[in-house]
Structure formats: C-alpha cells, structure tokens
Scaffold this active site. Structure first.
Site, mmCIF file in Angstrom:
data_model
loop_
_atom_site.group_PDB
_atom_site.id
_atom_site.type_symbol
_atom_site.label_atom_id
_atom_site.label_comp_id
_atom_site.label_asym_id
_atom_site.label_seq_id
_atom_site.Cartn_x
_atom_site.Cartn_y
_atom_site.Cartn_z
ATOM 1 N N THR A 68 0.840 -1.194 0.000
ATOM 2 C CA THR A 68 0.000 0.000 0.000
ATOM 3 C C THR A 68 0.878 1.249 0.000
ATOM 4 O O THR A 68 2.099 1.169 -0.175
ATOM 5 C CB THR A 68 -0.973 -0.038 1.193
ATOM 6 O OG1 THR A 68 -1.959 0.973 1.022
ATOM 7 C CG2 THR A 68 -0.265 0.143 2.510
ATOM 8 N N LYS A 72 3.363 1.345 -4.115
ATOM 9 C CA LYS A 72 2.757 0.550 -5.186
ATOM 10 C C LYS A 72 3.512 0.636 -6.516
ATOM 11 O O LYS A 72 3.645 -0.362 -7.223
ATOM 12 C CB LYS A 72 1.297 0.947 -5.357
ATOM 13 C CG LYS A 72 0.464 0.564 -4.146
ATOM 14 C CD LYS A 72 -0.996 0.918 -4.320
ATOM 15 C CE LYS A 72 -1.773 0.509 -3.075
ATOM 16 N NZ LYS A 72 -3.222 0.797 -3.199
ATOM 17 N N ASP A 109 -6.499 -3.310 -6.584
ATOM 18 C CA ASP A 109 -7.233 -2.184 -6.016
ATOM 19 C C ASP A 109 -8.447 -1.817 -6.856
ATOM 20 O O ASP A 109 -9.534 -1.579 -6.335
ATOM 21 C CB ASP A 109 -6.324 -0.949 -5.919
ATOM 22 C CG ASP A 109 -5.472 -0.950 -4.670
ATOM 23 O OD1 ASP A 109 -5.882 -1.543 -3.664
ATOM 24 O OD2 ASP A 109 -4.391 -0.342 -4.701
ATOM 25 N N GLY A 135 -1.437 8.552 -8.125
ATOM 26 C CA GLY A 135 -0.538 7.495 -7.673
ATOM 27 C C GLY A 135 -1.028 6.123 -8.091
ATOM 28 O O GLY A 135 -1.924 5.985 -8.944
ATOM 29 N N GLY A 136 -0.465 5.104 -7.465
ATOM 30 C CA GLY A 136 -0.771 3.738 -7.855
ATOM 31 C C GLY A 136 -2.226 3.364 -7.683
ATOM 32 O O GLY A 136 -2.827 2.729 -8.557
ATOM 33 N N ASN A 157 -4.581 16.512 -9.848
ATOM 34 C CA ASN A 157 -3.437 16.164 -9.011
ATOM 35 C C ASN A 157 -2.574 17.389 -8.813
ATOM 36 O O ASN A 157 -2.468 18.251 -9.698
ATOM 37 C CB ASN A 157 -2.619 15.047 -9.673
ATOM 38 C CG ASN A 157 -1.606 14.438 -8.726
ATOM 39 O OD1 ASN A 157 -1.980 13.867 -7.698
ATOM 40 N ND2 ASN A 157 -0.326 14.553 -9.050
ATOM 41 N N ARG A 158 -1.939 17.470 -7.647
ATOM 42 C CA ARG A 158 -1.098 18.632 -7.369
ATOM 43 C C ARG A 158 0.059 18.752 -8.347
ATOM 44 O O ARG A 158 0.453 19.846 -8.729
ATOM 45 C CB ARG A 158 -0.557 18.553 -5.931
ATOM 46 C CG ARG A 158 -1.605 18.773 -4.859
ATOM 47 C CD ARG A 158 -1.025 18.566 -3.483
ATOM 48 N NE ARG A 158 -0.544 17.193 -3.304
ATOM 49 C CZ ARG A 158 0.070 16.749 -2.220
ATOM 50 N NH1 ARG A 158 0.297 17.583 -1.203
ATOM 51 N NH2 ARG A 158 0.467 15.502 -2.123
#
Length: 270
Positions: A68, A72, A109, A135-136, A157-158
């Site tokens: 996690t 990932k 996921d 992210g993953g 996303n930033r």
C-alpha cells in the site's frame, strides 16, 4: 489461529502502517478457508523498500506481500514479472513469491473498488468520473473503471506531470482493450458535471488535511467515493452526505479484495 513452523507468512508493506485494515480482514478469512497463513504489517520507509523486498526473496516461509501507500509503483519496478493490468500500468498492490524467489506482482485495487461501487448499486457504464490523485491506487481504480465501461475520466493532481503520465497510461490501456473512454486533466478540484467523484489520495486520513475537492460543487446526483479507510466517514464523505450525495466509504474497496489476495498469493486450492 495457530502459527507454527509451516505457516505461510505474508507481509503488508506500508509507510506508515498504523492505519492498515487489511490484516484484520485477511487473517480471519484465511482461518475460515482453512489456510495456515498470516498477514503481518511491516512499516517500511521508501528508502528501505528495495532492501526489504530483496530480503523477502530469501525466506521459504514468505508467500508474498500486500503493498500500500507509498510503495505501489516502486514495488512494481522491483518485481521480476507483472501480470494483468499491472503490466500496462507499472503498479502493484500484491506480490507472490515463487519457490525460486521470483516476485510476481498484480494490482487488485481497481477490481475491489469497482466491486464496492457495484455492491452499492452505483452505475459505471457510460458515466463520468473525477479522480483526485495520480498514484498507484488512482491508476488502478481508473483502469478498472475503463474496463467497466466508464465514458470519461478527468484527473486532478497537485503535480501536473504525474497526472499527465497517468492519462498516458490510461490511454494506452484503452487502446489495448478496445475501450472508447476519453481522458483529461482537471485543472481545479471542482466536481461540477461529474457522476462519480473519487478521492484516491491519502487526504482525510489525518486531522487537518485539506479536502481533495471543492465541496460546494458536490450535488445530490453524484456519488462520492473514498479510498481512505480510517476514519470510515472522512470529512469529504461527511460533507458529501450533508449535500445529499451518495457516498461509498473506503472499506468497500478492501473488502472486495480479500479473497482475490488469498487466491493470487496462496492459490485458491490451498
């Protein structure tokens, strides 16, 4: 649960690990299925992940790992082989150790997340989704949504470069699978015009975290879903409920993955 010299050991790689909820579900399920296996949380800093995974190769007691945040993508690069959509996305959240020490990775996921949406009777086919995070876990969720027939995905996303990279991977996946979804970048965290609003970041896990979306743009027609599992009702979900939106807590994603985790690492027949 009895642990002995033949117990298959799985480690849950995370940083930090205090929030983990998977062992509490994984271990009782192994007992129900008559499997002599145990999942143990391992808090591993990113700088130590490569050494940790190298160590896993050399223990015959280790069956594999669940992975996690924030490991990932890095763990996928450290695997010898990736299967399924993990190969396209270069991200993994479960790893099986073969008898010769080979590490094989998959990403589940997305399957768990989509399963949670379906259990909550949330439509996916032909819908639009706004995803916070690149992210993953965000990649895996987006990929599963594409396979489930989502029509449009936008990513907020930033870091713009990571969002662009995510869009490129999703476009590649859509091309490979013959899907017709469209992808884009959401420059602002406004949810207006989307059917699904998904937080795939860690925001909401800690007191004082910023909200991933502009909650004033949430409406009763939307479904707002989380990946954060603790607290179960995050500030985002609380705000969404207050505005009449349907909510799906983060625990729905992990519940749907327990048996697939077991089947992949331990084998369904064991």
């Amino acid at each position: 649960m009895t642990i002995d010299g033949t117990t298959a050991v799985l480690v849950h790689l995370a940083y930090p690990s205090a929030h983990l909820q998977t062992p509490q579900r994984f271990n009782p399920r192994c007992h129900e299925r008559g499997l002599n296996a145990v999942l143990v949380p391992w808090q591993v800093a990113p700088d130590n992940l490569a050494d940790t995974m190298a160590t896993l190769r050399h223990s015959d007691s280790v069956a594999g790992a669940i992975v996690t945040v924030p490991h990932k993508e890095t763990s996928a690069a450290l695997c010898d082989r990736l299967e399924g959509v993990a190969k396209t996305l270069s991200v993994a959240n479960v790893i099986r150790r073969e008898p010769d020490g080979t590490l094989v990775g998959r990403i589940l996921d997305g399957e768990g997340f989509v399963g949670g949406l379906r259990q909550a009777d949330v439509p996916i086919d032909g819908q639009s989704a706004l995803i916070a995070g690149a992210g993953g876990v965000a990649l895996a969720i987006a990929a599963a949504l594409v396979e489930a027939g989502i029509a449009r995905i936008e990513v907020h996303n930033r870091t713009r470069a990571r969002a662009d990279a995510m869009i490129e991977r999703l476009a590649k996946l859509a091309l490979e699978t013959g899907k017709t979804a469209t992808f884009g970048i959401a420059e602002t965290p406004e949810a207006t015009g989307f059917d699904l609003v998904i937080n795939a970041t860690s925001l909401g896990m800690h007191d004082g975290d910023a909200l991933p979306f502009d909650i004033s743009t949430l409406t009763p027609e939307m479904t707002v879903a989380e990946v954060v599992m603790v607290p179960e009702i995050t500030p985002l979900l609380e705000a969404a409920q207050a505005r009449g939106a349907k909510v799906v807590p983060g625990k729905a994603m992990i519940v749907g993955q327990i048996d697939p985790f077991i089947d992949f690492v331990l084998g369904a027949s064991k």
